[in-house]
Design a protein around this motif. Structure first.
Motif, short mmCIF file in Angstrom:
data_model
loop_
_atom_site.label_atom_id
_atom_site.label_comp_id
_atom_site.label_asym_id
_atom_site.label_seq_id
_atom_site.Cartn_x
_atom_site.Cartn_y
_atom_site.Cartn_z
N TYR A 13 0.82 -1.18 -0.07
CA TYR A 13 0.01 0.03 0.06
C TYR A 13 0.92 1.39 -0.06
O TYR A 13 1.90 1.16 0.55
N THR A 14 0.22 2.28 -0.36
CA THR A 14 0.94 3.57 -0.58
C THR A 14 -0.41 4.41 -0.37
O THR A 14 -1.24 4.13 -0.37
N TYR A 15 0.05 5.82 -0.67
CA TYR A 15 -0.95 6.77 -0.58
C TYR A 15 -0.63 8.07 -1.48
O TYR A 15 0.39 8.24 -1.97
N GLY A 16 -1.83 8.57 -1.77
CA GLY A 16 -1.67 9.76 -2.67
C GLY A 16 -3.16 10.53 -3.00
O GLY A 16 -4.19 9.62 -3.17
N ASP A 17 -3.20 11.92 -2.89
CA ASP A 17 -4.25 12.42 -3.62
C ASP A 17 -5.58 12.07 -2.55
O ASP A 17 -6.63 11.53 -2.99
N THR A 42 7.01 5.14 2.23
CA THR A 42 5.85 5.36 1.51
C THR A 42 4.77 4.16 1.04
O THR A 42 4.13 4.38 0.49
N PHE A 43 5.81 3.07 1.26
CA PHE A 43 5.23 1.64 0.77
C PHE A 43 5.16 0.77 2.04
O PHE A 43 6.21 0.93 2.66
N CYS A 44 4.20 -0.01 2.39
CA CYS A 44 4.13 -0.88 3.27
C CYS A 44 3.02 -2.17 2.91
O CYS A 44 2.15 -1.82 2.44
N VAL A 45 3.29 -3.27 3.59
CA VAL A 45 2.31 -4.26 3.40
C VAL A 45 1.24 -4.30 4.47
O VAL A 45 0.17 -4.80 4.25
N ASP A 46 1.34 -3.08 5.51
CA ASP A 46 0.33 -3.04 6.42
C ASP A 46 -0.57 -1.67 6.03
O ASP A 46 0.07 -0.37 6.05
N ARG A 47 -1.75 -1.80 5.56
CA ARG A 47 -2.45 -0.70 5.17
C ARG A 47 -2.67 0.44 6.28
O ARG A 47 -2.77 1.49 6.30
N ASP A 48 -2.86 -0.07 7.63
CA ASP A 48 -3.09 0.73 8.70
C ASP A 48 -1.86 1.68 8.65
O ASP A 48 -1.89 2.90 9.37
N VAL A 105 0.20 2.66 6.56
CA VAL A 105 0.19 3.56 5.23
C VAL A 105 -0.98 4.61 5.57
O VAL A 105 -0.67 5.89 5.44
N LEU A 106 -2.16 4.14 6.17
CA LEU A 106 -3.06 5.40 6.54
C LEU A 106 -2.50 6.29 7.73
O LEU A 106 -2.92 7.52 7.35
N LYS A 107 -1.99 5.77 8.57
CA LYS A 107 -1.13 6.74 9.49
C LYS A 107 -0.34 7.47 8.86
O LYS A 107 -0.32 8.88 9.30
N TRP A 108 0.59 7.03 8.07
CA TRP A 108 1.60 8.18 7.19
C TRP A 108 0.84 9.17 6.61
O TRP A 108 1.13 10.06 6.55
N ALA A 109 -0.17 8.53 5.59
CA ALA A 109 -1.21 9.63 4.93
C ALA A 109 -1.72 10.63 5.67
O ALA A 109 -1.72 11.64 5.31
N LEU A 110 -2.37 10.24 6.82
CA LEU A 110 -3.02 11.27 7.91
C LEU A 110 -1.84 12.19 8.20
O LEU A 110 -2.20 13.49 7.98
N ARG A 111 -0.85 11.76 8.86
CA ARG A 111 0.41 12.68 9.29
C ARG A 111 0.76 13.51 7.99
O ARG A 111 0.94 14.69 8.36
#
Length: 179
Positions: A87-91, A118-124, A126-132
């Protein structure tokens, strides 16, 4: 895009990934030493550098020796032995991708370079990174708006002062002209 086909066929030991629909060959420090367009032509070479790495030189020579093969490899779909979900994040989205190996430096099936932060197997995670990152981005934009609003208000005040000074001087000029 056949980034993996190119990597395997030319036995590329360097980092290979896709950026802006182009295949990049390089290192973790200079990830785009050689760039191959999606039409299978070399768009950027290492030959312009003062020191040419023997491996980079070999890749280019082999690609130049058979441009049709390079084009074929680029245009052929890649095949993968493993498909690990990462998982990663964007937009404002959490994005799911697939890869063969999750460890740095590796790439997703579509060729995106996967950084450890920016990439991890754990979606949660990545969600924390994206929120931060989203919170930090919002904070920074608010700071910019505040700073620019202050600067705009200051400029408006300067304009008003300049207009006032100009009016005073015009009145003095009118008085002087009448005398």
């Amino acid at each position: 895009m056949g980034w993996k086909n190119v990597k395997e066929h030319y036995r590329i030991a360097h980092l290979v990934h896709v950026r802006n629909s182009k295949i990049c060959i390089g290192s973790v420090y200079i990830p785009d030493i050689i760039i191959i367009g999606n039409d299978g032509t070399i768009e950027k070479r290492d030959a312009d550098r003062w020191s040419v790495n023997q491996d980079l030189d070999r890749y280019q020579k082999e690609m130049d020796a058979d441009p049709a093969k390079l084009k074929e490899l680029v245009e052929s779909p890649d095949t993968f032995a493993n498909s690990i979900t990462v998982y990663t994040y964007g937009d404002g989205q959490i994005i799911e991708k697939q890869c063969e190996d999750v460890n740095w430096p590796n790439v997703t099936h579509d060729g995106e370079l996967m950084y450890d932060n920016t990439f991890c197997v754990d979606r949660d995670v990545v969600l924390k990174w994206a929120l931060r990152d989203a919170e930090a981005y919002l904070k920074r934009t608010i700071e910019l708006i505040t700073a620019r609003s202050y600067a705009l208000n200051e400029a408006i005040n300067w304009r008003e002062e300049a207009e006032g000074n100009l009016e005073k001087l015009k009145e003095l000029a009118n008085v002087a002209a009448k005398q």
